[in-house]
Write an enzyme that holds these catalytic residues in place. Sequence first.
Site, PDB file in Angstrom:
ATOM      1  N   CYS A 215      -4.661   2.432  -3.741  1.00 49.06           N
ATOM      2  CA  CYS A 215      -3.446   2.956  -3.106  1.00 49.06           C
ATOM      3  C   CYS A 215      -2.282   1.991  -3.284  1.00 49.06           C
ATOM      4  CB  CYS A 215      -3.648   3.245  -1.618  1.00 49.06           C
ATOM      5  SG  CYS A 215      -4.879   4.494  -1.335  1.00 49.06           S
TER       6      CYS A 215
ATOM      7  N   ASP B 174       2.965  -4.946   7.978  1.00 53.76           N
ATOM      8  CA  ASP B 174       1.737  -4.164   7.948  1.00 53.76           C
ATOM      9  C   ASP B 174       0.564  -5.151   8.017  1.00 53.76           C
ATOM     10  OD1 ASP B 174      -0.568  -2.868   7.200  1.00 53.76           O
ATOM     11  OD2 ASP B 174       0.221  -2.049   5.330  1.00 53.76           O
TER      12      ASP B 174
ATOM     13  N   LYS C 133     -10.629  -1.626  10.363  1.00 52.73           N
ATOM     14  CA  LYS C 133     -10.696  -2.795   9.478  1.00 52.73           C
ATOM     15  C   LYS C 133     -11.272  -3.998  10.230  1.00 52.73           C
ATOM     16  CE  LYS C 133      -7.747  -0.899   6.323  1.00 52.73           C
ATOM     17  NZ  LYS C 133      -8.212  -0.296   5.082  1.00 52.73           N
TER      18      LYS C 133
ATOM     19  N   GLN D 222      -4.580  -5.461   6.703  1.00 52.59           N
ATOM     20  CA  GLN D 222      -5.531  -6.302   5.981  1.00 52.59           C
ATOM     21  C   GLN D 222      -5.636  -7.710   6.552  1.00 52.59           C
ATOM     22  OE1 GLN D 222      -7.662  -5.422   3.666  1.00 52.59           O
ATOM     23  NE2 GLN D 222      -6.933  -3.316   3.597  1.00 52.59           N
TER      24      GLN D 222
ATOM     25  N   HIS E 273       0.883  -1.170   0.000  1.00 53.90           N
ATOM     26  CA  HIS E 273       0.000   0.000   0.000  1.00 53.90           C
ATOM     27  C   HIS E 273       0.925   1.225   0.000  1.00 53.90           C
ATOM     28  CE1 HIS E 273      -2.856   2.902   1.756  1.00 53.90           C
ATOM     29  NE2 HIS E 273      -3.823   2.054   1.432  1.00 53.90           N
TER      30      HIS E 273
END
Lengths: 140, 404
Positions: free
Chosen positions: B362, B198, B224, B201, B121
Amino acid sequence: MTIQTIQEEIVDEFSMFEDWMQRYEYMIELGKSLPIIADQYKTDDNIIKGCQSKVWVHAELDHDKLVFTADSDAIITKGIIAILIRAFSNQKPQDIIDADTNFIDEIGLKEHLSPTRANGLVSMIKQLKLYAVAYQTQLN
Amino acid sequence: MLNIEKIRKDFPILHREVNGRPLVYLDNAATSQTPQQVIDVIVDYYQRYNANIHRGVHTLSQEATDAYEAARIKIQKHFNAQKAYEIIFTSGTTHSINLVANGFSSLLRKGDEILVSAMEHHSNIVPWQMLCERTGAVLRVIPMSDEGELVIDEYHKLLGPKTKLVFVNHVSNALGTINPIKALINAAHKIGAAVLIDGAQAAPHVKADMQALDVDFYTVSAHKICGPTGVGVLYGKEEWLKKLPPYQGGGEMIAEVTFEKTTYAELPHKFEAGTPNICGGIAFGAAIDYMNAIGFDAIETYEKELLAYATEKLGQIEGLKIYGPKRNKASVISFNIEGIHPYDIGTILDKLGIAVRTGHHCAQPIMDFYKIPGTVRASFSFYNTKEEVDTLVEGVKKAKNMLV
């Protein structure tokens, strides 16, 4: 025809449709009749910022009138720009500067008018008017 | 087995209409919806104990502080961090990554290398580019294959004595790829490089175990995983958090201030300058409770079933191409239809009450890799149904008929 008359004509055409699908299908049809920009003007400089799809617009002076050509890689966007160009092309720059764009609302495309929407309708209108301002200055 | 009908009753928003049709919300990878249980916690906070934390002597302040710190412990337990103070509250993943990138400015030298994956991202690319500009370090990219998976052999070749940091997402937001992070972490540690994963997600789909992964930094956004927007956490190993300098100066993060010198507070407060998103932090804890009450194993099983069903049904549409891996994938489908711009499909789907994301998500480098302007992305959550998948498929067919 004046911008005002053309806009009324477009509003009339759209008023015949009963639902959004017909309106969109007509818009897509209009997109197919868009006066396409010549390849030489399809440059990064002519891309309108703020659109999720690519939109190119070119303006040229024909005597005292401004003629627009454009293209987009998305068909709905192409339809929107076709409607705008039909209203604004072949008009005097000063008339383009003075024209209002309420007809967009009246043909049921209000949702596309939000400045935060990624389709860039607002940016397109702004760009057409900027061209008009630039050429008006030249004419003066 | 999940009782989806019962679960859907927890989400008031799922019962609204959009453009005269029942909402079909398939943009969960951008933001998940919020259950009533979490909304109640937010309302309760403002109705009963809204106050600033960590410094008041009065009851409200103490209650708010207790609830905020209890949320930190819930998040610590959920991610199996060793210490509660290794959980830093931030405004979300982007803030978390910037905090680490900024901290490494003082630890990197010219010529040091940092590795980033090709499927990141923008929030996990740009902060590192900025870090490279400041330090003279070099950004190198772990390539991906046509199937949307990282090329692990190339990763091993890129790792070297100059590598100081590795940044990879746990799950790709644009493609759904689940990256083999444990193996990536182990390889990086062998040469002494730190790893930031990261987890934005991944968090809604899998429970990541910080100690088992032995990861150095892990980032999460509450919105999220059924929590509110504007809050998230950075997990950092104690040794690293002690090495990094503070990110922002202000109240809360200090021990003592004079005009000559300020000493910083202990962890986690050193990184939590100013009044935080107190309500958001507490609600984040409630969201974690909600998800755990449903159970991540059940969520994973059900989402896999939805993904397989949607992949099969969408795959039957002629000219439709799905991007990303066929296996090891979160419940995300990124697709295009030949000759149609993703923006057009998204616009028609919206008119049908179906919310999807369109564009580059993104992650422009991925779109450049496939030489496409973007994709349509449908992302499924545990509260979505097979009937909603059917509505999506019908919608895509309708859009295709209109647009071709």
